[in-house]
Design an enzyme around this catalytic site. Structure first.
Site, PDB file in Angstrom:
ATOM      1  CG  PHE A   1      14.956  86.552 124.915  1.00 37.27           C
ATOM      2  CD1 PHE A   1      14.847  87.494 125.310  1.00 37.27           C
ATOM      3  CD2 PHE A   1      16.176  85.483 125.150  1.00 37.27           C
ATOM      4  CE1 PHE A   1      15.060  87.793 126.854  1.00 37.27           C
ATOM      5  CE2 PHE A   1      16.220  85.775 126.208  1.00 37.27           C
ATOM      6  CZ  PHE A   1      16.641  86.903 127.207  1.00 37.27           C
ATOM      7  CD  GLU A   2      11.322  90.327 118.500  1.00 32.99           C
ATOM      8  OE1 GLU A   2      11.799  90.888 116.889  1.00 32.99           O
ATOM      9  OE2 GLU A   2       9.824  90.964 118.547  1.00 32.99           O
ATOM     10  N   GLY A   3      15.666  87.886 116.612  1.00 30.00           N
ATOM     11  CA  GLY A   3      17.008  87.558 116.158  1.00 30.00           C
ATOM     12  C   GLY A   3      17.442  86.636 116.394  1.00 30.00           C
TER      13      GLY A   3
END
Length: 604
Positions: free
Chosen positions: A390-392
């Site tokens: 999971f990024e951003g």
């Protein structure tokens, strides 16, 4: 040496002046003993030891500009945060104190709270160069603690402070407590040891040491040390502290953790090579067929499963289309190649998220959809487990969510629940890995969520509650030590990408543990070394932060052997460090398998 020219007066004149002063009622000579009682009570007022003794909402130390010494404070107000730095000082009641310091910038404040009389502050509207601020106060009849602070103003630029002092009578703090007695072990698991001890007279807090290294503090007479390796012997000691200092260490007790089966698959090699395989796209590096991935790769993460929308929880995995990947294999051949890898002892996972795959499980319905859709992918392709990338803006903390051990933010709580459900469904052999960015993990040493005063990025440290809740189920954590800004290490210095130092500092934090947002009473426990791999880009094409093979070797030497280290002082030696992760298999192939070959040469 004082270069100010002084006027000499005849001794007879000085004698007359002294006699005249003593003759005036109410005026007495200032004795050397009284003068000696005054002291500078501010600790680390010149910021030569980083932010030690200071609690800052947003601050760091810099080597330019400085007023004195080699360091100064730089703090930048943001949003509703005025970038305050403060420390609490022990003082005497009914005593006079002078607070002073040198500042630069616009709207810089210096003051004291909790004086017991009238709290004071002084400020300057504009100080383009170093300007001295001074104020005085008298403590109240029952005042023994005063908080001194400096801060800027909302919406203005960075300010600087240096050489802060609080001069006045030093408090009589007595003696440090005696070393605690009766240290004993309680419940022992595969990853934790419970400790308890007898209270030490006069103690206000206690510190727990594991193999000689302080790992946590406690306000009471018990603590549980977690993040330990299975079947491993540890030595523990405790100390007691009060305002006068810290006691000697107690007598040591030892405990050996149980064997345990947590942490996912137990049949990974002692040192594993992890790589992401562009299964849904080519990304300029070209498509690599599953069957063509060399045997050196122990864990292969299929990139990526992505949601139909950010909040749906509905994850889909699509193979790379022929128009983008002309050499893509059929679904049947892809599945057959996965089975062949597994037969050879390799693990193949579906990685969820990536740069474009924002996943926000805001509701329990989205959580349940996530579980069912991810299960469908795993079952369809016969995969070994799941990687969370999971990024951003996938993970962020609500403003009132301040305890990583007890999160309340829905996207955090629902993700933890979903992952525990998947782990329970597939059993102990289910491989669970995570690949967060440094901003979401190590940045938590300085900042957590929006902070006590608000205004911080709510994503700071947002992975910590997920990692902590799943630490007994987690097979591997491989933080992305790339595409990262400077991050403060446990030496309170900023470390930047591009060399072994960055990887050493970031990994040491995971294996040592660290206080979250600088709170010594809220420590993120260390992970086991077999749960940690270091994330690096495979080549200059793959991402910012590439390091040459020689720097990779330095990193591994330092962390596993404590040799070939640079300036960062590690807190241990971890020969069981699991290995390396890279973005990506495709980019490594594009660069002649440089990353893989270096790994093979090092670990054999």
């Amino acid at each position: 040496m004082d270069r100010v020219r002084r006027v000499r007066r005849p001794r007879s004149v000085l004698a007359l002046l002294t006699a005249a002063l003593l003759a005036v009622p109410g005026i007495t000579a200032l004795s050397s003993a009284a003068r000696a009682a005054d002291a500078d009570l501010a600790k680390n007022g010149g910021f030569e030891s980083g932010l030690d003794s200071w609690t800052c909402t947003a601050g760091t130390t810099v080597d330019s500009p400085v007023h004195g010494g080699s360091s100064a404070l730089q703090a930048t107000p943001a949003g509703s945060d005025n970038a305050q730095c403060a420390q609490t000082v022990t003082v005497q009641p009914n005593a006079q104190y002078t607070l002073s310091g040198y500042v630069r910038g616009s709207y810089v404040y210096l003051g004291a709270n909790g004086t017991g009389t009238t709290d004071v502050s002084t400020w300057t509207q504009s100080a383009p160069d170093w300007q001295k601020l001074t104020t005085t106060f008298t403590t109240g009849a029952a005042t023994t603690k005063v908080t001194v602070y400096t801060h800027g103003w909302y919406g203005t630029g960075a300010y600087y402070a240096d050489d802060i002092s609080l001069v006045g009578p030093g408090a009589s703090t007595g003696q440090p407590p005696a070393a605690p007695a009766g240290l004993r072990t309680g419940t022992v698991t595969s990853s934790s040891v419970a400790l308890s001890w007898s209270a030490a007279t006069g103690a206000t807090s206690y510190a727990v040491y594991r193999d000689g290294v302080k790992v946590q503090t406690a306000s009471g007479t018990s603590a549980t040390v977690s993040g330990l390796a299975p079947s491993t012997a540890y030595s523990f000691q405790v100390t007691a502290s009060n305002d006068a200092g810290e006691s000697a260490k107690s007598a040591a007790v030892t405990a050996t953790t149980t064997a345990g089966t947590g942490g996912g698959s137990t049949d990974l090699p002692a040192h594993a090579l992890v790589g992401y395989l562009h299964a849904s796209f080519a990304n300029g590096s070209g498509y690599t067929r599953m069957a063509d991935v060399p045997d050196s790769w122990d864990v292969i993460d299929l990139a990526f499963g992505e949601p139909t929308s950010a909040t749906s929880g509905d994850i889909r995995f699509s193979r790379c289309p022929v128009t983008e990947c002309p050499n893509v294999e059929s679904d049947a051949d892809f599945k057959a190649a996965i089975k062949a890898k597994q037969a050879a002892g390799k693990k193949v996972l579906i990685s969820i998220g990536g740069q474009n795959g924002q996943v926000q499980l805001t509701t329990t319905a989205a959580r349940d959809t996530f579980v069912s859709s991810v299960s469908n992918i795993i079952d369809t392709y016969g995969l070994d487990g799941l990687d969370i990338d999971f990024e951003g803006h996938s993970l962020s903390l609500n403003a009132n969510d301040t305890d990583f051990k007890n999160p309340t933010t829905p996207v955090i709580v629902n993700l933890i629940s979903a992952l525990k459900t998947l782990k329970a469904k597939y059993g102990s052999k289910f491989v669970l890995t995570m690949a967060p960015e440094t901003f979401f993990v190590q940045m938590g040493y300085q900042y957590y969520g929006t902070g006590k005063w608000g205004g911080q990025d709510p994503r700071c440290g947002a992975y910590l509650p997920v990692i902590h809740a799943l630490r007994d189920d987690l097979t591997l954590l491989h933080v992305q030590d790339y595409n990262s800004g400077p991050i403060m290490g446990l030496d309170n210095q900023y470390h930047s990408m591009g060399g072994a130092d960055f990887h050493i500092a970031m990994t040491d934090m995971l294996l040592t543990g660290f206080p979250v947002a600088g709170d010594a009473n809220n420590v993120f426990p260390p992970l086991r070394p077999d749960q940690v791999a270091i994330g690096m880009p495979a080549s200059t094409n793959a991402g910012n932060g590439y390091v040459a093979p020689s720097e990779v070797t330095k990193t591994l030497d330092c962390l596993t052997k404590k040799t070939n280290c640079g300036s960062y002082p590690t807190h241990g030696t971890w020969p069981a460090l699991r290995g390396l992760m890279t973005w990506s298999v495709n980019w490594d192939r594009y660069s002649g398998w440089e990353f893989q070959k270096n790994f093979d040469a090092y670990f054999g």
